[in-house]
Write an enzyme that holds these catalytic residues in place. Structure first.
Site, mmCIF file in Angstrom:
data_model
loop_
_atom_site.group_PDB
_atom_site.id
_atom_site.type_symbol
_atom_site.label_atom_id
_atom_site.label_comp_id
_atom_site.label_asym_id
_atom_site.label_seq_id
_atom_site.Cartn_x
_atom_site.Cartn_y
_atom_site.Cartn_z
ATOM 1 N N LYS A 1 3.372 0.799 10.304
ATOM 2 C CA LYS A 1 3.485 2.004 9.471
ATOM 3 C C LYS A 1 2.909 3.218 10.191
ATOM 4 O O LYS A 1 3.383 4.339 10.014
ATOM 5 C CB LYS A 1 2.759 1.793 8.140
ATOM 6 C CG LYS A 1 3.610 1.112 7.080
ATOM 7 C CD LYS A 1 2.917 1.219 5.722
ATOM 8 C CE LYS A 1 3.756 0.575 4.638
ATOM 9 N NZ LYS A 1 3.080 0.643 3.322
ATOM 10 N N ARG B 1 5.030 -13.208 9.860
ATOM 11 C CA ARG B 1 5.575 -11.894 9.557
ATOM 12 C C ARG B 1 6.919 -11.728 10.256
ATOM 13 O O ARG B 1 7.230 -12.453 11.206
ATOM 14 C CB ARG B 1 4.601 -10.787 9.988
ATOM 15 C CG ARG B 1 4.382 -10.663 11.484
ATOM 16 C CD ARG B 1 3.433 -9.510 11.791
ATOM 17 N NE ARG B 1 4.034 -8.233 11.401
ATOM 18 C CZ ARG B 1 3.341 -7.104 11.289
ATOM 19 N NH1 ARG B 1 2.038 -7.093 11.512
ATOM 20 N NH2 ARG B 1 3.945 -5.990 10.951
ATOM 21 N N GLU C 1 0.861 -1.187 0.000
ATOM 22 C CA GLU C 1 0.000 0.000 0.000
ATOM 23 C C GLU C 1 0.897 1.237 0.000
ATOM 24 O O GLU C 1 1.766 1.364 0.860
ATOM 25 C CB GLU C 1 -0.894 -0.003 1.241
ATOM 26 C CG GLU C 1 -1.907 1.122 1.251
ATOM 27 C CD GLU C 1 -2.825 1.080 2.458
ATOM 28 O OE1 GLU C 1 -3.645 1.997 2.612
ATOM 29 O OE2 GLU C 1 -2.707 0.122 3.257
#
Length: 734
Positions: A451, A441, A221
């Site tokens: 983020k 992850r 993104e």
């Protein structure tokens, strides 16, 4: 390696393991035996027809037998060193964790398992030398006996990948032709169970388009800079496609126009290439906005979606209570009309959404009528002003995966609960279904990976931008001097596992950085806090050029350093009072200046306060060959009477004091290490590096690895410390 002919005889009754043709091509002779038995003639032919079989190979073959087979081998030091290197690499994690508490006897046994005729004393000395090379000097902690009870830390043990996965981590993934198989099953609240899988017709159509190749996508993104967690995603997505000779899209997940910027898009494209990956094609989710809208209309027509007028708070409350929206059963024609009005901007923002009609009583909250479209009167950075309704990730992601004929939709484990809605939507639309696979992850200690948190500390100037070298953003790592090769080696070593909740210690990353820079970064000498040394028995203006090593393992690669009457050493390398455990310079004491001569301190010049040392006087001995423990780095005057090259050096430490600052919740900002950046403005360097350019890396002897920063000017170089020399990998939680 010795390839001379070898005398051998092999009894017929001897059981030996066959050397397969594939393994014979391997570089590692220790792997040259596999699987089934062979007779004397087969063994003889194999040896005679393969010039790569050497003394250590025959030793391995001998060990594969049930009895000694009469092979006569003279084991060389080179054979032993190569075998030790191989075994150390196999047990690297354990060795780095235990350090000098490592059971060397066990590794001696491993070596002699391969090389039965090797001298045990020689083997032990090679192992000891290798450990010293890897670990450095013993520390006080190395001599402390381990406690029986293990202390609990924030860092979890990470399962090591299998040997096969270390060689090729992508072996765990299926072939595209297997996408006919069941992907997942979903239990509905009415007791029914759906097993989602492709029909034969859909799969054949898909394979016709892809030619049976693997198609993946890396879908970031564009709302911030990529961090080291994205390096793992790239390794999985691009790496699998490359390994199978397939294709990987770089797809920008641009469904949230309010948070997206052209700056982030440009950064992502740049950093993907820097990491060594080449996209098959750059696409945007917004490229498919029309198709996504058409599918949404189809979803309404088939009774699988409806327009809802609940606000965000009401939707949240109803979902928590598992209660249907009052508009869930509105007529299809009414939802179609309202959705068209949403598209044309006739309904205010926040007054309507399109929701998928899934299962509000399901055990999986990601089946609670997820939002497919919302109204946002915001210009889109890629699509412009055309749209005022935008699809959500949950709606768009799986459809675009299908439209791009993705074979393997790979994501991290937090998306595992979304797999049900992923397949529910594709099934409802009758679209081809990619194979979804989740992996753990990447979480690294002493930093934040969110983020949102990264954006906060960047925006509020806790750090110097997205590429601050203290951040584990990929831009920050690049500015710090870290290479893509070492990042990818770090990621590969972790494997593509599904073990969640593991925290990887940052020292593990630093270990891989050191391994590469030790080979690629040339040596030089820099003094951070200079202390003037006047060589009193040397004539003014006299200069003696000495040879310094540019690379430690290549004596022919050297550079000249002028030894003159005035040189500079580190202030920390001089003490007014000597002690037995101190190897630096003191009054009346001698040390070696690296690559040059032995000097002896004869006088100390103090400032007016009688405490501060201004300079020291020393005499050099050009003839002495005496071995001393004290060896200091130094920098001479650039020419008689002129200061050395002045540079700025930035020393970076961990940004957060805690291993897992995210656990501190609201207090995470107070955990920032106030000493994470120390600027040394007036360090002295050799003039041999004055032409260095941005990105050049060096090892400053005794100090660490450093890279030229982009803030350098023609008049002054600026260096960032990439990593220290000391490898602390294994000292987790300390």
């Amino acid at each position: 390696m010795n390839n001379a002919p070898i005398d051998y005889f092999i009894p017929k009754h001897q059981t030996l393991k066959r050397l397969s043709s594939a393994v014979l091509k391997a570089n590692n002779p220790l792997e040259l035996f596999r699987k089934v038995t062979l007779d004397e003639r087969t063994m003889k032919n194999t040896v005679e027809n393969n010039s790569r079989i050497t003394s250590d190979t025959i030793a391995v073959i001998h060990q594969a037998g049930e009895e000694p087979c009469g092979v006569r081998v003279d084991v060389s030091l080179e054979d032993i060193e190569k075998t030790v290197d191989h075994i150390v690499q196999e047990n690297l994690n354990t060795i780095l964790a235990l350090r000098y508490r490592t059971n060397t006897g066990e590794y001696i046994g491993h070596v002699r398992k391969y090389l039965s005729w090797a001298d045990p004393k020689t083997v032990k000395s090679v192992i000891d030398a290798k450990l010293y090379e890897l670990l450095g000097e013993r520390t006080a902690a190395d001599n402390v006996k381990p406690t029986k009870k293990k202390e609990k830390t924030a860092v979890e043990a990470v399962p090591s990948p299998s040997e096969e996965e270390l060689i090729n981590p992508y072996t765990i993934f299926s072939q595209p032709s297997q996408n006919l198989m069941v992907h997942t099953k979903v239990l509905f609240s009415d007791g029914s169970v759906l097993r989602y899988q492709n029909t034969k017709e859909l799969l054949e159509k898909h394979l016709k388009v892809t030619g049976g190749k693997v198609f993946t996508r890396f879908p970031p993104e564009p709302n911030g800079y990529l961090h080291i967690g994205h390096a793992k995603a790239m390794f999985v997505d691009f790496g699998l496609a490359k390994d199978r000779g397939g294709c990987c899209y770089l797809r920008y997940d641009d469904t949230n126009p309010e948070a997206e910027k052209k700056e982030y898009i440009n950064h992502i494209e740049d950093i993907v290439k820097w990491m060594g990956w080449e996209p098959f094609k750059n696409t945007y989710t917004s490229d498919y906005f029309q198709e996504l809208y058409n599918f949404a209309v189809e979803l309404i027509r088939t009774g699988h979606a409806y327009v809802d007028h609940q606000n965000a708070e009401e939707i949240k409350e109803y979902r928590e209570k598992k209660v249907n929206s009052p508009w869930r059963d509105r007529p299809i024609a009414e939802s179609l009309k309202l959705f068209d009005e949403m598209r044309r901007g006739m309904i205010e923002e926040g007054h309507a959404t399109l929701r998928m009609k899934q299962d509000m009583q399901n055990d999986n909250y990601n089946m609670f009528d997820l939002i497919a479209y919302r109204i946002k009167f915001t210009s889109h950075p890629h699509a412009g002003e055309k749209w005022c309704i935008y699809p959500t990730y949950d709606y768009a992601h799986c459809i675009v995966d299908s439209l791009e004929n993705i074979t393997h939709s790979l994501c991290t484990l937090e998306f595992e609960t979304r797999r049900a809605s992923y397949y529910w939507l594709l099934h409802s639309l009758g679209l081809y279904m990619p194979h979804v696979w989740e992996y753990s992850r990447l979480n690294v200690t002493n930093t934040v990976m969110s983020k949102r948190k990264l954006n906060y500390i960047v925006t509020n100037k806790y750090v110097d931008g997205w590429d601050d070298p203290r951040l584990l953003t990929l831009a920050g790592l690049r500015r710090r001097g870290v290479t893509p090769t070492s990042i990818n080696a770090f990621v590969k070593g972790l494997g593509i596992t599904r073990s969640d909740g593991s925290m990887i210690h940052v020292s593990r990353l630093e270990h891989h950085i050191r391994e590469e820079l030790n080979i690629t970064a040339p040596r030089t000498m820099v003094v951070l806090n200079p202390l003037k040394v006047v060589i009193t028995n040397m004539e003014p203006g006299k200069v003696i050029e000495v040879d310094a090593k540019k690379w430690p393992n290549d004596p022919s690669a050297s550079y000249k350093v002028p030894f003159s009457r005035v040189v500079y050493i580190e202030q920390s390398d001089f003490r007014k009072k000597d002690s037995k455990d101190y190897y630096g310079l003191a009054l009346g004491k001698s040390v070696w200046l690296r690559y040059a001569f032995q000097i002896k301190c004869t006088n100390v010049v103090f400032a007016d306060d009688g405490e501060t040392v201004c300079e020291i006087h020393a005499e050099y001995d050009p003839e002495s060959k005496t071995k001393l423990k004290g060896v200091l780095h130094w920098v001479p005057e650039s020419s008689p009477g002129l200061e050395p090259l002045k540079v700025e050096v930035r020393l970076f430490e961990k940004l957060f004091n805690s291993e897992n600052p995210a656990e501190l919740k609201d207090g995470w900002l107070t955990d920032i290490n106030q000493n994470s950046k120390v600027v040394v403005s007036d360090a002295y360097a050799l003039t041999t590096i004055e032409d260095a350019v941005v990105g050049d890396t060096f090892q400053f002897e005794r100090l660490g690895y450093f890279a030229v920063d982009k803030s350098s000017t023609p008049g002054k170089l600026v260096f960032n410390r990439t990593v220290t020399l000391r490898d602390s990998y294994g000292k987790r939680g300390k």
